[in-house]
Scaffold this motif. Sequence first.
Motif, PDB file in Angstrom:
ATOM      1  N   GLN A  62       0.867  -1.177   0.000  1.00 24.93           N
ATOM      2  CA  GLN A  62       0.000   0.000   0.000  1.00 24.93           C
ATOM      3  C   GLN A  62       0.896   1.216   0.000  1.00 24.93           C
ATOM      4  N   SER A  63       0.602   2.159  -0.885  1.00 24.17           N
ATOM      5  CA  SER A  63       1.427   3.345  -1.019  1.00 24.17           C
ATOM      6  C   SER A  63       0.571   4.490  -1.539  1.00 24.17           C
ATOM      7  N   SER A  64       1.012   5.716  -1.303  1.00 25.28           N
ATOM      8  CA  SER A  64       0.268   6.888  -1.770  1.00 25.28           C
ATOM      9  C   SER A  64       0.263   7.012  -3.287  1.00 25.28           C
ATOM     10  N   VAL A  65       1.131   6.303  -3.998  1.00 25.38           N
ATOM     11  CA  VAL A  65       1.136   6.335  -5.457  1.00 25.38           C
ATOM     12  C   VAL A  65      -0.106   5.631  -6.027  1.00 25.38           C
ATOM     13  N   VAL A  66      -0.751   4.797  -5.204  1.00 24.91           N
ATOM     14  CA  VAL A  66      -1.925   4.057  -5.647  1.00 24.91           C
ATOM     15  C   VAL A  66      -3.181   4.900  -5.414  1.00 24.91           C
ATOM     16  N   ALA A  67      -3.875   5.213  -6.516  1.00 16.80           N
ATOM     17  CA  ALA A  67      -5.130   5.961  -6.428  1.00 16.80           C
ATOM     18  C   ALA A  67      -6.334   5.026  -6.417  1.00 16.80           C
ATOM     19  N   ARG A  68      -6.183   3.857  -7.029  1.00 15.33           N
ATOM     20  CA  ARG A  68      -7.273   2.887  -7.084  1.00 15.33           C
ATOM     21  C   ARG A  68      -6.680   1.492  -6.991  1.00 15.33           C
ATOM     22  N   TYR A  69      -7.347   0.651  -6.213  1.00 13.33           N
ATOM     23  CA  TYR A  69      -6.887  -0.719  -5.988  1.00 13.33           C
ATOM     24  C   TYR A  69      -8.050  -1.664  -6.211  1.00 13.33           C
ATOM     25  N   GLY A  70      -7.774  -2.813  -6.783  1.00 15.00           N
ATOM     26  CA  GLY A  70      -8.754  -3.885  -6.904  1.00 15.00           C
ATOM     27  C   GLY A  70      -8.099  -5.189  -6.516  1.00 15.00           C
ATOM     28  N   GLY A  71      -8.828  -6.012  -5.804  1.00 15.94           N
ATOM     29  CA  GLY A  71      -8.276  -7.288  -5.388  1.00 15.94           C
ATOM     30  C   GLY A  71      -9.136  -7.905  -4.312  1.00 15.94           C
ATOM     31  N   GLY A  72      -8.742  -9.057  -3.856  1.00 20.50           N
ATOM     32  CA  GLY A  72      -9.474  -9.742  -2.805  1.00 20.50           C
ATOM     33  C   GLY A  72      -9.044 -11.187  -2.721  1.00 20.50           C
ATOM     34  N   THR A  73      -9.816 -11.968  -2.003  1.00 22.59           N
ATOM     35  CA  THR A  73      -9.514 -13.377  -1.833  1.00 22.59           C
ATOM     36  C   THR A  73      -9.564 -14.070  -3.194  1.00 22.59           C
ATOM     37  N   ASN A  74      -8.494 -14.741  -3.531  1.00 26.54           N
ATOM     38  CA  ASN A  74      -8.349 -15.462  -4.800  1.00 26.54           C
ATOM     39  C   ASN A  74      -8.477 -14.561  -6.029  1.00 26.54           C
ATOM     40  N   ILE A  75      -8.233 -13.272  -5.859  1.00 27.46           N
ATOM     41  CA  ILE A  75      -8.253 -12.315  -6.963  1.00 27.46           C
ATOM     42  C   ILE A  75      -6.917 -11.588  -6.959  1.00 27.46           C
ATOM     43  N   ASP A  76      -6.244 -11.562  -8.087  1.00 26.45           N
ATOM     44  CA  ASP A  76      -4.968 -10.860  -8.171  1.00 26.45           C
ATOM     45  C   ASP A  76      -5.167  -9.365  -7.928  1.00 26.45           C
ATOM     46  N   SER A  77      -4.240  -8.758  -7.217  1.00 30.88           N
ATOM     47  CA  SER A  77      -4.299  -7.329  -6.944  1.00 30.88           C
ATOM     48  C   SER A  77      -3.998  -6.528  -8.201  1.00 30.88           C
ATOM     49  N   GLU A  78      -4.710  -5.428  -8.354  1.00 31.15           N
ATOM     50  CA  GLU A  78      -4.453  -4.488  -9.441  1.00 31.15           C
ATOM     51  C   GLU A  78      -4.303  -3.112  -8.832  1.00 31.15           C
ATOM     52  N   TYR A  79      -3.280  -2.410  -9.248  1.00 30.71           N
ATOM     53  CA  TYR A  79      -2.979  -1.077  -8.724  1.00 30.71           C
ATOM     54  C   TYR A  79      -3.002  -0.084  -9.882  1.00 30.71           C
ATOM     55  N   TYR A  80      -3.574   1.110  -9.634  1.00 26.01           N
ATOM     56  CA  TYR A  80      -3.634   2.157 -10.646  1.00 26.01           C
ATOM     57  C   TYR A  80      -3.244   3.484 -10.018  1.00 26.01           C
ATOM     58  N   ASP A  81      -2.504   4.308 -10.776  1.00 24.19           N
ATOM     59  CA  ASP A  81      -2.139   5.632 -10.278  1.00 24.19           C
ATOM     60  C   ASP A  81      -3.263   6.621 -10.586  1.00 24.19           C
ATOM     61  N   ALA A  82      -3.059   7.887 -10.239  1.00 23.97           N
ATOM     62  CA  ALA A  82      -4.094   8.915 -10.396  1.00 23.97           C
ATOM     63  C   ALA A  82      -4.496   9.136 -11.851  1.00 23.97           C
ATOM     64  N   GLU A  83      -3.608   8.839 -12.780  1.00 24.46           N
ATOM     65  CA  GLU A  83      -3.911   8.998 -14.203  1.00 24.46           C
ATOM     66  C   GLU A  83      -4.565   7.751 -14.799  1.00 24.46           C
ATOM     67  N   GLY A  84      -4.764   6.724 -14.002  1.00 22.32           N
ATOM     68  CA  GLY A  84      -5.388   5.499 -14.478  1.00 22.32           C
ATOM     69  C   GLY A  84      -4.412   4.479 -15.038  1.00 22.32           C
ATOM     70  N   ARG A  85      -3.108   4.776 -14.964  1.00 22.97           N
ATOM     71  CA  ARG A  85      -2.085   3.844 -15.451  1.00 22.97           C
ATOM     72  C   ARG A  85      -1.947   2.694 -14.470  1.00 22.97           C
ATOM     73  N   ARG A  86      -1.954   1.480 -15.011  1.00 28.54           N
ATOM     74  CA  ARG A  86      -1.786   0.312 -14.152  1.00 28.54           C
ATOM     75  C   ARG A  86      -0.346   0.244 -13.665  1.00 28.54           C
ATOM     76  N   LEU A  87      -0.191   0.005 -12.372  1.00 26.41           N
ATOM     77  CA  LEU A  87       1.119  -0.106 -11.740  1.00 26.41           C
ATOM     78  C   LEU A  87       1.416  -1.576 -11.462  1.00 26.41           C
ATOM     79  N   THR A  88       2.669  -1.938 -11.560  1.00 28.88           N
ATOM     80  CA  THR A  88       3.066  -3.299 -11.195  1.00 28.88           C
ATOM     81  C   THR A  88       3.237  -3.361  -9.676  1.00 28.88           C
ATOM     82  N   LEU A  89       3.189  -4.564  -9.161  1.00 30.85           N
ATOM     83  CA  LEU A  89       3.435  -4.749  -7.729  1.00 30.85           C
ATOM     84  C   LEU A  89       4.826  -4.239  -7.372  1.00 30.85           C
ATOM     85  N   ASP A  90       5.815  -4.495  -8.215  1.00 33.49           N
ATOM     86  CA  ASP A  90       7.176  -4.023  -7.946  1.00 33.49           C
ATOM     87  C   ASP A  90       7.230  -2.498  -7.835  1.00 33.49           C
ATOM     88  N   GLU A  91       6.477  -1.799  -8.682  1.00 30.69           N
ATOM     89  CA  GLU A  91       6.447  -0.336  -8.606  1.00 30.69           C
ATOM     90  C   GLU A  91       5.851   0.127  -7.277  1.00 30.69           C
TER      91      GLU A  91
END
Length: 178
Positions: free
Chosen positions: A44-73
């Motif tokens: 969890q980081s302030s670079v993440v504007a939107r997050y999706g995920g849950g039990t048995n669902i892969d996490s997805e991270y997006y910045d404020a511009e809607g660009r998908r972020l990798t977990l490493d980022e």
Amino acid sequence: MIEILDNLDILSRPHLDLTTVEMGGIALGTPATSVPRRSIIQAQSSVVARYGGGTNIDSEYYDAEGRRLTLDEVIGHAAQSDGFLYCADKLTYKVRAGTVVGFAIYGPHLSHFAHLTSYEELLAAFGTPERAHEDKAYGDLMGYDNYYWGAHKHVKWDAWDHRVSLINMGSFEGNTGP
């Protein structure tokens, strides 16, 4: 340094010098980049504007511009600034300004306290907290949040499952008093 995971009884102390303990080989004040990256499964980081995920669902991270972020980022940003690093072994590191400032333990590690089957037994084992808060939902008692300011610690009691469900230490809200 005392490794918490090798000495879980230390968690029941109402007063604890956090400069003398480490969790998973990581001490408070250590650079967050020291947390083994291979063990981190979510961040969890302030670079993440939107997050999706849950039990048995892969996490997805997006910045404020809607660009998908990798977990490493996200991990890299959290480790260099502020956020949380969640590990596969049910350990979490709280990070502020690139430094580990808190630990959270949940899941199987807390089976060490499975012999505590009532809130009264928890109080006998951990002592009287400086602050206790009843957690209620729709009038039902869900549990208790106990804060031990001498140890900068929060112990959560689950009233439904009759167990300790979380222990966090360090720089978390409520851990150091009002």
